[in-house]
Design a protein around this motif. Sequence first.
Motif, PDB file in Angstrom:
ATOM      1  N   LEU A   1       0.840  -1.073  -0.001  1.00 39.79           N
ATOM      2  CA  LEU A   1      -0.060  -0.077   0.076  1.00 39.79           C
ATOM      3  C   LEU A   1       0.814   1.440   0.001  1.00 39.79           C
ATOM      4  N   SER A   2       0.423   2.244  -0.603  1.00 34.57           N
ATOM      5  CA  SER A   2       0.936   3.479  -0.571  1.00 34.57           C
ATOM      6  C   SER A   2       0.177   4.713  -0.168  1.00 34.57           C
ATOM      7  N   CYS A   3       0.974   5.513   0.465  1.00 31.62           N
ATOM      8  CA  CYS A   3       0.036   6.884   1.087  1.00 31.62           C
ATOM      9  C   CYS A   3       0.819   8.148   0.757  1.00 31.62           C
ATOM     10  N   VAL A   4       0.479   8.860  -0.381  1.00 31.37           N
ATOM     11  CA  VAL A   4       1.051   9.941  -0.832  1.00 31.37           C
ATOM     12  C   VAL A   4       0.123  10.959   0.201  1.00 31.37           C
TER      13      VAL A   4
ATOM     14  N   TRP B   1      -0.767   3.830   9.980  1.00 33.22           N
ATOM     15  CA  TRP B   1      -1.655   2.943   9.259  1.00 33.22           C
ATOM     16  C   TRP B   1      -2.479   2.365  10.408  1.00 33.22           C
ATOM     17  N   PHE B   2      -4.009   2.375   9.960  1.00 35.89           N
ATOM     18  CA  PHE B   2      -4.861   1.668  10.695  1.00 35.89           C
ATOM     19  C   PHE B   2      -5.790   0.794   9.941  1.00 35.89           C
ATOM     20  N   ARG B   3      -6.290   0.000  10.118  1.00 32.83           N
ATOM     21  CA  ARG B   3      -7.248  -0.681   9.599  1.00 32.83           C
ATOM     22  C   ARG B   3      -8.557  -0.901  10.401  1.00 32.83           C
ATOM     23  N   GLN B   4      -9.741  -1.274   9.475  1.00 28.34           N
ATOM     24  CA  GLN B   4     -10.942  -1.593  10.258  1.00 28.34           C
ATOM     25  C   GLN B   4     -11.650  -2.704   9.386  1.00 28.34           C
ATOM     26  N   ALA B   5     -11.955  -3.616   9.915  1.00 29.71           N
ATOM     27  CA  ALA B   5     -12.799  -4.685   9.263  1.00 29.71           C
ATOM     28  C   ALA B   5     -14.164  -4.397   9.488  1.00 29.71           C
TER      29      ALA B   5
ATOM     30  N   VAL C   1       4.498   7.111   2.008  1.00 28.48           N
ATOM     31  CA  VAL C   1       4.684   6.169   3.013  1.00 28.48           C
ATOM     32  C   VAL C   1       4.232   4.884   2.330  1.00 28.48           C
ATOM     33  N   TYR C   2       5.064   3.489   2.507  1.00 28.53           N
ATOM     34  CA  TYR C   2       4.615   2.297   2.047  1.00 28.53           C
ATOM     35  C   TYR C   2       4.486   1.393   3.304  1.00 28.53           C
ATOM     36  N   LEU C   3       3.398   0.505   2.819  1.00 26.15           N
ATOM     37  CA  LEU C   3       3.268  -0.565   3.772  1.00 26.15           C
ATOM     38  C   LEU C   3       3.061  -1.926   3.009  1.00 26.15           C
ATOM     39  N   GLN C   4       4.311  -2.348   3.217  1.00 24.16           N
ATOM     40  CA  GLN C   4       4.504  -3.749   2.790  1.00 24.16           C
ATOM     41  C   GLN C   4       3.908  -4.883   3.425  1.00 24.16           C
ATOM     42  N   MET C   5       3.015  -5.636   2.938  1.00 28.53           N
ATOM     43  CA  MET C   5       2.432  -6.774   3.532  1.00 28.53           C
ATOM     44  C   MET C   5       2.786  -7.793   3.038  1.00 28.53           C
ATOM     45  N   ASN C   6       3.305  -8.775   3.918  1.00 29.35           N
ATOM     46  CA  ASN C   6       3.748 -10.178   3.334  1.00 29.35           C
ATOM     47  C   ASN C   6       2.988 -11.367   4.170  1.00 29.35           C
TER      48      ASN C   6
END
Length: 126
Positions: free
Chosen positions: A20-23, A36-40, A78-83
């Motif tokens: 994910l990227s955030c400009v 970074w946050f997340r909401q399911a 900002v980058y969020l690399q998710m593996n």
Amino acid sequence: QVQLVESGGGLVQAGGSLTLSCVASGRSASVYHMGWFRQAPGKERQFVGIVWSGGSTYYADSVKERFTLSRDNAKITVYLQMNSLKAEDTAVYYCAARSGLRIAATAGLAELYNYWGQGTQVTVSS
């Protein structure tokens, strides 16, 4: 005022990866700490991680060792690399910006973040 735009979400199989990227744009955007946050669906917003203005990072235990944050201050991105993604990572992911002291204990407090993006959906199929 700072504007944040996330991108990179999508559908991925369990075990796969996404970045994910955030400009960020606006006044002094590069000096902000970026979280970074997340909401399911049906769940509360959850802290994922933060990259402080100096580049160091702090993660929630649920994503540690699997997710990696980085920032490019020249691009104010900002980058969020998710593996090793899991079905439970499915959520809308939000980028957020905050100022203030670098205190790990406050990294997950959503009320301290001044600006938020619109979110990007990440769906992990099992």
